[in-house]
Design a protein around this motif. Structure first.
Motif, PDB file in Angstrom:
ATOM      1  N   TYR A 195       0.806  -1.230   0.000  1.00  0.00           N
ATOM      2  CA  TYR A 195       0.000   0.000   0.000  1.00  0.00           C
ATOM      3  C   TYR A 195       0.837   1.278   0.000  1.00  0.00           C
ATOM      4  O   TYR A 195       0.287   2.374  -0.057  1.00  0.00           O
ATOM      5  N   ASP A 196       2.171   1.143   0.104  1.00  0.00           N
ATOM      6  CA  ASP A 196       3.067   2.303   0.132  1.00  0.00           C
ATOM      7  C   ASP A 196       2.721   3.246   1.296  1.00  0.00           C
ATOM      8  O   ASP A 196       2.691   4.466   1.159  1.00  0.00           O
ATOM      9  N   ILE A 197       2.415   2.633   2.444  1.00  0.00           N
ATOM     10  CA  ILE A 197       2.138   3.385   3.671  1.00  0.00           C
ATOM     11  C   ILE A 197       3.268   3.107   4.656  1.00  0.00           C
ATOM     12  O   ILE A 197       3.576   1.948   4.953  1.00  0.00           O
ATOM     13  N   MET A 198       3.887   4.169   5.164  1.00  0.00           N
ATOM     14  CA  MET A 198       5.068   4.040   6.023  1.00  0.00           C
ATOM     15  C   MET A 198       4.725   4.305   7.487  1.00  0.00           C
ATOM     16  O   MET A 198       4.375   5.424   7.861  1.00  0.00           O
ATOM     17  N   LEU A 199       4.801   3.226   8.307  1.00  0.00           N
ATOM     18  CA  LEU A 199       4.615   3.290   9.752  1.00  0.00           C
ATOM     19  C   LEU A 199       5.860   2.728  10.422  1.00  0.00           C
ATOM     20  O   LEU A 199       6.685   2.088   9.770  1.00  0.00           O
ATOM     21  N   ARG A 200       5.964   2.911  11.702  1.00  0.00           N
ATOM     22  CA  ARG A 200       7.080   2.327  12.455  1.00  0.00           C
ATOM     23  C   ARG A 200       6.565   1.119  13.226  1.00  0.00           C
ATOM     24  O   ARG A 200       5.525   1.190  13.878  1.00  0.00           O
ATOM     25  N   ALA A 201       7.297   0.027  13.180  1.00  0.00           N
ATOM     26  CA  ALA A 201       6.967  -1.170  13.952  1.00  0.00           C
ATOM     27  C   ALA A 201       8.122  -1.536  14.859  1.00  0.00           C
ATOM     28  O   ALA A 201       9.280  -1.426  14.465  1.00  0.00           O
ATOM     29  N   GLY A 202       7.816  -1.958  16.085  1.00  0.00           N
ATOM     30  CA  GLY A 202       8.876  -2.384  16.993  1.00  0.00           C
ATOM     31  C   GLY A 202       8.767  -1.736  18.356  1.00  0.00           C
ATOM     32  O   GLY A 202       7.675  -1.410  18.834  1.00  0.00           O
ATOM     33  N   LEU A 203       9.932  -1.517  18.989  1.00  0.00           N
ATOM     34  CA  LEU A 203       9.975  -0.953  20.352  1.00  0.00           C
ATOM     35  C   LEU A 203      10.249   0.549  20.356  1.00  0.00           C
ATOM     36  O   LEU A 203      10.238   1.169  21.420  1.00  0.00           O
ATOM     37  N   HIS A 204      10.538   1.121  19.190  1.00  0.00           N
ATOM     38  CA  HIS A 204      10.700   2.577  19.047  1.00  0.00           C
ATOM     39  C   HIS A 204      11.772   3.141  19.981  1.00  0.00           C
ATOM     40  O   HIS A 204      11.667   4.296  20.428  1.00  0.00           O
ATOM     41  N   CYS A 205      12.800   2.321  20.273  1.00  0.00           N
ATOM     42  CA  CYS A 205      13.929   2.733  21.136  1.00  0.00           C
ATOM     43  C   CYS A 205      13.456   3.170  22.522  1.00  0.00           C
ATOM     44  O   CYS A 205      14.106   3.991  23.167  1.00  0.00           O
ATOM     45  N   ALA A 206      12.309   2.649  22.971  1.00  0.00           N
ATOM     46  CA  ALA A 206      11.783   3.049  24.283  1.00  0.00           C
ATOM     47  C   ALA A 206      11.214   1.825  25.008  1.00  0.00           C
ATOM     48  O   ALA A 206      10.007   1.734  25.251  1.00  0.00           O
ATOM     49  N   PRO A 207      12.074   0.862  25.386  1.00  0.00           N
ATOM     50  CA  PRO A 207      11.569  -0.376  26.006  1.00  0.00           C
ATOM     51  C   PRO A 207      10.852  -0.137  27.330  1.00  0.00           C
ATOM     52  O   PRO A 207       9.948  -0.896  27.686  1.00  0.00           O
ATOM     53  N   THR A 208      11.212   0.917  28.058  1.00  0.00           N
ATOM     54  CA  THR A 208      10.555   1.161  29.348  1.00  0.00           C
ATOM     55  C   THR A 208       9.081   1.508  29.140  1.00  0.00           C
ATOM     56  O   THR A 208       8.229   1.117  29.941  1.00  0.00           O
ATOM     57  N   HIS A 267       7.245   0.392  26.693  1.00  0.00           N
ATOM     58  CA  HIS A 267       6.576  -0.855  26.320  1.00  0.00           C
ATOM     59  C   HIS A 267       6.376  -1.768  27.530  1.00  0.00           C
ATOM     60  O   HIS A 267       5.435  -2.576  27.558  1.00  0.00           O
ATOM     61  N   ASP A 268       7.236  -1.642  28.537  1.00  0.00           N
ATOM     62  CA  ASP A 268       7.001  -2.342  29.810  1.00  0.00           C
ATOM     63  C   ASP A 268       5.653  -1.932  30.404  1.00  0.00           C
ATOM     64  O   ASP A 268       4.904  -2.768  30.918  1.00  0.00           O
ATOM     65  N   ILE A 269       5.352  -0.650  30.327  1.00  0.00           N
ATOM     66  CA  ILE A 269       4.123  -0.099  30.916  1.00  0.00           C
ATOM     67  C   ILE A 269       2.881  -0.690  30.254  1.00  0.00           C
ATOM     68  O   ILE A 269       1.892  -0.999  30.925  1.00  0.00           O
ATOM     69  N   ILE A 270       2.924  -0.864  28.926  1.00  0.00           N
ATOM     70  CA  ILE A 270       1.724  -1.327  28.203  1.00  0.00           C
ATOM     71  C   ILE A 270       1.782  -2.827  27.884  1.00  0.00           C
ATOM     72  O   ILE A 270       0.895  -3.362  27.213  1.00  0.00           O
ATOM     73  N   GLY A 271       2.835  -3.508  28.369  1.00  0.00           N
ATOM     74  CA  GLY A 271       2.920  -4.962  28.212  1.00  0.00           C
ATOM     75  C   GLY A 271       3.245  -5.442  26.815  1.00  0.00           C
ATOM     76  O   GLY A 271       2.844  -6.529  26.409  1.00  0.00           O
ATOM     77  N   THR A 272       3.986  -4.616  26.064  1.00  0.00           N
ATOM     78  CA  THR A 272       4.293  -4.989  24.670  1.00  0.00           C
ATOM     79  C   THR A 272       5.800  -5.106  24.423  1.00  0.00           C
ATOM     80  O   THR A 272       6.246  -5.003  23.285  1.00  0.00           O
ATOM     81  N   LYS A 273       6.561  -5.323  25.478  1.00  0.00           N
ATOM     82  CA  LYS A 273       8.022  -5.336  25.323  1.00  0.00           C
ATOM     83  C   LYS A 273       8.505  -6.512  24.466  1.00  0.00           C
ATOM     84  O   LYS A 273       9.538  -6.432  23.802  1.00  0.00           O
ATOM     85  N   GLN A 274       7.739  -7.597  24.455  1.00  0.00           N
ATOM     86  CA  GLN A 274       8.161  -8.761  23.670  1.00  0.00           C
ATOM     87  C   GLN A 274       7.910  -8.585  22.174  1.00  0.00           C
ATOM     88  O   GLN A 274       8.713  -9.015  21.356  1.00  0.00           O
ATOM     89  N   MET A 275       6.801  -7.909  21.818  1.00  0.00           N
ATOM     90  CA  MET A 275       6.459  -7.819  20.395  1.00  0.00           C
ATOM     91  C   MET A 275       6.493  -6.402  19.835  1.00  0.00           C
ATOM     92  O   MET A 275       6.564  -6.204  18.629  1.00  0.00           O
TER      93      MET A 275
END
Length: 378
Positions: free
Chosen positions: A329-342, A344-352
């Motif tokens: 679709y030529d749509i650019m988003l960011r996927a991952g931890l966004h260099c902010a693992p802490t 992702h700890d808060i929202i429970g998404t540190k693994q994925m």
């Protein structure tokens, strides 16, 4: 050019005047600032000085000499934290920090035995400033907080935290990576001692630009020493600003672009930019909720957040969805931890990790519509 929704990483496109200014400087000037008394070098000096002045004015700061240029906000934050924190010092920070703060602090914990306390927040990234008080100690040497999370978009209570810092005579460093250019910042009103900013995000300037606004007399030990263009016979780094924290040749071409970017922001008006991005974010939150099996993180309230939205689709890997959105679709988003693992700890998404939308001033509602259509097709 496709649909670009990764403005939280870097803004794109840039105002045309920004690219033109970089090109014009490199083709028609190309000289170092502070290194010569001939005409073109003096023009370089003026470009740098005027940019300092414009940056200061943007943040209601009236001493251009204490606007220090760096290569990016990671550089800025390292200069401030490493320049202030000493052996065995104590520091207080948020639970949402980007690695530009968190890795630096953890490295200093290992190198200088500093002690770190993080202030808790809700799952939506909301911090109660009163919670900070219980962590203040006699040896607390610094409070450092992001102004807005790069994962959840949540705006932190900077003014209130700064007031508490002032009452306890503790320097307050603010990471404005996501907020500078996207919302009104006033270092005096908001009780900010040191503001770290980057040029390439919502300030809409080139990569390789950033800086510090030093609104305090606290001593910041320089992290590098070298040529400044003045006092060359003196064998140590000068103790006056900006030379105290600037060594080596400045990125004048980048600063020329940053100068035009700030002029563009002034012309458009920070309030107008914030209003447009807020409206787009509100629209995106409403539209995304129509996507099947979506989980949206953060406050979902545009009064409490900037234009950053993280989400996941049930039983789907964010990297897989991000890749399909890009390739099909030529749509650019960011996927991952966004260099902010802490965060992702808060929202429970540190693994994925998550998928993240970063909405910018040049985005349109149609961009959101096309994203939502693509997600529904998936």
């Amino acid at each position: 050019m496709g649909i670009y929704l990764d403005n939280a990483a870097t803004s794109y496109p840039k105002p045309e005047a920004v690219a033109n200014a970089v090109y014009d400087f490199m083709v028609n000037n190309g000289t170092s600032s502070g290194r010569g008394s001939y005409k073109k070098a003096m023009q370089s000096d003026y470009i740098v000085y005027e940019c300092r002045k414009l940056i200061g004015k943007l943040f209601n700061f009236d001493d251009p000499k204490r606007v220090v240029f760096t290569s990016n906000i990671t550089d800025s934050l390292n200069i401030a934290m490493r320049g202030i924190l000493k052996e065995n010092d104590h520091v207080i920070t948020s639970s949402l920090e980007h690695n530009a703060v968190w890795r630096c602090l953890k490295t200093l914990e290992k190198e200088r035995n500093i002690k770190i306390d993080t202030v808790e927040c809700t799952e939506d990234g909301i911090t109660n400033s009163e919670d900070l008080k219980k962590y203040i100690r006699e040896d607390t040497a610094l409070i450092v907080f992001t102004q807005a999370s790069n994962v959840l978009g949540t705006i932190q209570p900077i003014r209130e935290i700064g007031k508490i810092a002032k009452e306890n005579n503790i320097p307050f460093l603010v990471d404005a990576a996501q907020s500078a250019g996207a919302m009104d910042i006033d270092v005096k009103r908001d009780n900010i001692d040191i503001l770290a900013f980057t040029g390439h995000k919502s300030l809409m300037g080139p990569m390789g630009t950033g800086g510090l606004v030093v609104n305090t007399d606290i001593y910041i030990h320089p992290q590098k020493a070298g040529g400044t263009g003045g006092d060359s016979a003196y064998e140590y780094q000068p103790d006056y600003y900006p030379n105290h924290l600037e060594a080596g040749t400045s990125n004048v071409s980048g600063i020329a672009g940053l100068r035009e970017a700030v002029k563009f922001l002034n012309k458009e008006g920070i309030e107008n930019i914030h209003k447009k991005e807020k409206e787009l974010t509100e629209y995106a939150l409403q539209k995304l909720q129509t996507v099947k099996d979506i989980e949206i993180y953060g406050p979902k309230d545009t009064d409490k957040m900037l234009s950053v939205i993280s989400f996941n689709i049930k039983d789907k890997r964010p990297e897989d969805i991000g890749s399909i959105l890009d390739q099909k679709y030529d749509i650019m988003l960011r996927a991952g931890l966004h260099c902010a693992p802490t965060a992702h700890d808060i929202i429970g998404t540190k693994q994925m990790g998550t998928l993240r939308i970063g909405i910018g001033y040049f985005n349109k509602k149609e961009d959101i519509d096309k994203l939502v259509d693509a997600l529904n097709n998936l």
